[in-house]
Design a protein around this motif. Structure first.
Motif, PDB file in Angstrom:
ATOM      1  N   CYS A  19      -3.739  10.493   0.630  1.00  0.00           N
ATOM      2  CA  CYS A  19      -2.406  10.505   1.063  1.00  0.00           C
ATOM      3  C   CYS A  19      -2.083  11.179  -0.477  1.00  0.00           C
ATOM      4  O   CYS A  19      -1.066  11.777  -0.098  1.00  0.00           O
ATOM      5  CB  CYS A  19      -1.768   8.883   1.069  1.00  0.00           C
ATOM      6  SG  CYS A  19      -1.935   8.755   2.802  1.00  0.00           S
ATOM      7  N   CYS A  20      -1.558  11.330  -1.109  1.00  0.00           N
ATOM      8  CA  CYS A  20      -0.975  11.663  -2.804  1.00  0.00           C
ATOM      9  C   CYS A  20      -1.771  12.766  -2.793  1.00  0.00           C
ATOM     10  O   CYS A  20      -1.109  14.146  -2.531  1.00  0.00           O
ATOM     11  CB  CYS A  20      -1.604  10.856  -3.689  1.00  0.00           C
ATOM     12  SG  CYS A  20      -0.715  10.979  -4.920  1.00  0.00           S
ATOM     13  N   LEU A  70      -1.141   5.916   6.886  1.00  0.00           N
ATOM     14  CA  LEU A  70      -2.388   4.467   6.498  1.00  0.00           C
ATOM     15  C   LEU A  70      -3.174   3.155   7.388  1.00  0.00           C
ATOM     16  O   LEU A  70      -3.930   3.078   7.206  1.00  0.00           O
ATOM     17  CB  LEU A  70      -1.228   3.779   5.108  1.00  0.00           C
ATOM     18  CG  LEU A  70      -1.045   4.057   3.819  1.00  0.00           C
ATOM     19  CD1 LEU A  70      -0.226   4.084   3.270  1.00  0.00           C
ATOM     20  CD2 LEU A  70      -2.399   4.890   2.904  1.00  0.00           C
ATOM     21  N   LYS A 116       0.932  -1.047  -0.187  1.00  0.00           N
ATOM     22  CA  LYS A 116       0.721  -0.283   0.591  1.00  0.00           C
ATOM     23  C   LYS A 116       0.727   1.080   0.012  1.00  0.00           C
ATOM     24  O   LYS A 116       0.835   2.123  -0.318  1.00  0.00           O
ATOM     25  CB  LYS A 116      -0.444  -0.257   1.407  1.00  0.00           C
ATOM     26  CG  LYS A 116      -1.887  -1.028   1.073  1.00  0.00           C
ATOM     27  CD  LYS A 116      -2.719  -1.306   2.107  1.00  0.00           C
ATOM     28  CE  LYS A 116      -3.814  -2.213   2.421  1.00  0.00           C
ATOM     29  NZ  LYS A 116      -4.048  -2.729   3.469  1.00  0.00           N
ATOM     30  N   ASP A 141      -8.963   2.446  -1.225  1.00  0.00           N
ATOM     31  CA  ASP A 141      -8.326   3.298  -2.343  1.00  0.00           C
ATOM     32  C   ASP A 141      -8.341   4.675  -2.306  1.00  0.00           C
ATOM     33  O   ASP A 141      -7.374   5.265  -2.771  1.00  0.00           O
ATOM     34  CB  ASP A 141      -8.965   2.605  -3.760  1.00  0.00           C
ATOM     35  CG  ASP A 141      -8.625   1.063  -3.813  1.00  0.00           C
ATOM     36  OD1 ASP A 141      -7.346   0.583  -3.446  1.00  0.00           O
ATOM     37  OD2 ASP A 141      -9.248   0.341  -5.195  1.00  0.00           O
ATOM     38  N   LYS A 189       1.758   1.598  -2.932  1.00  0.00           N
ATOM     39  CA  LYS A 189       1.093   1.863  -4.340  1.00  0.00           C
ATOM     40  C   LYS A 189       0.500   3.419  -4.484  1.00  0.00           C
ATOM     41  O   LYS A 189       0.599   4.520  -4.980  1.00  0.00           O
ATOM     42  CB  LYS A 189      -0.399   1.727  -3.418  1.00  0.00           C
ATOM     43  CG  LYS A 189      -1.590   1.488  -4.633  1.00  0.00           C
ATOM     44  CD  LYS A 189      -0.978   0.313  -5.974  1.00  0.00           C
ATOM     45  CE  LYS A 189      -2.649   0.155  -6.562  1.00  0.00           C
ATOM     46  NZ  LYS A 189      -3.626   1.273  -7.292  1.00  0.00           N
ATOM     47  N   VAL A 190       0.962   4.155  -3.083  1.00  0.00           N
ATOM     48  CA  VAL A 190       1.015   5.614  -2.540  1.00  0.00           C
ATOM     49  C   VAL A 190       2.069   6.600  -4.015  1.00  0.00           C
ATOM     50  O   VAL A 190       1.769   7.534  -4.374  1.00  0.00           O
ATOM     51  CB  VAL A 190       1.461   6.195  -1.555  1.00  0.00           C
ATOM     52  CG1 VAL A 190       0.796   7.499  -0.957  1.00  0.00           C
ATOM     53  CG2 VAL A 190      -0.100   5.935   0.115  1.00  0.00           C
ATOM     54  N   LEU A 216      -5.247   5.941  -1.037  1.00  0.00           N
ATOM     55  CA  LEU A 216      -4.701   6.510  -0.966  1.00  0.00           C
ATOM     56  C   LEU A 216      -4.309   7.859  -1.860  1.00  0.00           C
ATOM     57  O   LEU A 216      -3.033   8.566  -1.622  1.00  0.00           O
ATOM     58  CB  LEU A 216      -3.763   5.099  -2.462  1.00  0.00           C
ATOM     59  CG  LEU A 216      -3.913   3.749  -1.014  1.00  0.00           C
ATOM     60  CD1 LEU A 216      -4.602   2.689  -2.441  1.00  0.00           C
ATOM     61  CD2 LEU A 216      -2.984   3.065  -0.613  1.00  0.00           C
TER      62      LEU A 216
END
Length: 399
Positions: free
Chosen positions: A354-355, A320, A286, A348, A289-290, A351
């Protein structure tokens, strides 16, 4: 109250007033934030976390069944072991080798009792410093658990177990690497372990209710038990339910929180299991994935972080694992969770949040050196969560 706010409340009441709640409509409404008025948030969270079914006719029987079940958990996992402990020594001639506290058999009930004490001490240590910037968790609950506090009951409560145990705190430091290594300034804590004092007999503080919820969860889920950081997940849930303006719901905040927490943990528990870190369901995947999402949305910023060797483990682990609960003040965490719980691919969307947090401070990150950027990421500077959520939604829509 503004006309727009009244209109939003009316929209929620219309959806929740139907015999069968239209989940897609409810998700759309909740995503933009749930009003606190009339207990709407508490009710919506219970539906979104799959505690309440969509058919309203099933609510009353299900709630009675689940709340009775929780009472049974209390009896089996706190009261009965407490009675056994209190009775030890009352009739010494009845104590056999099998139920003697010094029995070395790992399957003996006393060995289980002492192992439970280790877990309890860690929980106690963590819940006594839950949201120290707020007075709420130190205050007495209006609805103390009568099963536990009944003066006629002569058994060892969790409160007594903590007071009487002689285990050293260093023997119970079971945690996930990184969860509490870097504490947010919003969550600064005093040095002593007795931040929250025990209230007089007959009263119990909200933090003691949270302690009981986590202890029962640990007993029912021995594979994961309790891991440091779970207190930060249950805290916002319990606060939301225990401040419900509807006293009928508020009275059962403990049981309802337990089941909603259990359902939420079923979705995120892999984050807390170290052996799964590098699997596709683990936290490492995860975090990566960020960064892969950031690379897709803002390659310049991605390359800057890579160049400075700023790994997602340095900040995204906490973001996360704890669903951003340590990055913002509690009311803002709750607002973020409205959107997380409402999204059908809720984590999802986490994420993307966070982005969004990274892209909103891109100018500072592009100009900063390693030390300055680490400070920014570990003490996130933007407090306007609406701005963050708006940016995350833009990222989602641009896919």
């Amino acid at each position: 109250m503004s006309r727009l706010h009244q209109s939003r409340i009316a929209d929620f009441q219309e959806v929740l007033g139907e015999p069968t709640v239209a989940l897609a409509k409810l998700r759309d409404l909740c995503f933009s934030g749930i009003p606190f008025d009339g207990g709407l948030r508490c009710l919506c969270w219970k539906i979104l976390l799959n505690y309440l079914p969509l058919e309203k006719a099933l609510w009353s029987p299900l709630l009675k069944k689940q709340r009775d079940l929780y009472s049974q958990f209390l009896k089996e996992m706190i009261i009965q072991p407490g009675i056994a402990k209190a009775n030890l020594g009352v009739s010494r001639e009845d104590v056999t080798l099998e139920d003697h506290p010094l029995n070395p058999n790992p399957d003996s009930r006393w060995n289980t009792y002492f192992k439970d004490n280790e877990v309890l001490l860690q929980i106690d240590k963590d819940v006594r410093r839950l949201y120290p910037d707020m007075a709420f968790f130190q205050r007495p609950t209006d609805y103390p658990c009568l099963l536990i506090l009944d003066p006629q009951n002569e058994f060892e409560t969790l409160r007594k177990r903590v007071e009487q145990t002689t285990l050293k705190s260093q023997t119970v430091a079971r945690n996930r690497s990184g969860v509490t290594n870097v504490s947010s300034p919003l969550k600064t804590t005093p040095n002593t372990l007795n931040e929250y004092e025990v209230l007089p007999n007959g009263c119990e503080a909200h933090w003691e209710v949270v302690e009981r919820i986590l202890f029962i969860y640990a007993k029912l889920n021995p594979g994961i038990a309790y891991v440091q950081g779970m207190n930060e997940i249950v805290g916002p849930l319990y606060y939301t339910f225990a401040t419900d303006p509807n006293s009928e719901w508020k009275e059962h905040a403990e049981a309802d929180t337990f089941f909603c927490f259990t359902n939420l943990m079923a979705e995120i528990r892999d984050n807390f299991i170290k052996s799964l870190d590098d699997s596709q369901c683990g936290i490492t995947y995860k975090m990566e994935k960020v960064y892969s999402t950031l690379k897709e949305k803002d390659v310049e910023l991605y390359l800057k972080l890579q160049e400075q060797n700023i790994k997602p483990q340095f900040f995204a682990f906490r973001w996360l694992t704890l669903l951003l609960s340590q990055e913002f003040l509690l009311p803002d965490v709750i607002r973020i969770w409205d959107s997380l719980f409402a999204d059908d691919k809720r984590f999802d969307f986490l994420l993307l949040v966070c982005c969004a947090m990274l892209t909103l401070i891109r100018d500072q990150l592009l100009e900063g050196d390693f030390t300055l950027n680490m400070r920014l990421l570990q003490d996130y500077p933007i407090s306007d969560v609406h701005l963050i959520l708006k940016k995350a939604k833009e990222l989602q829509d641009s896919k």
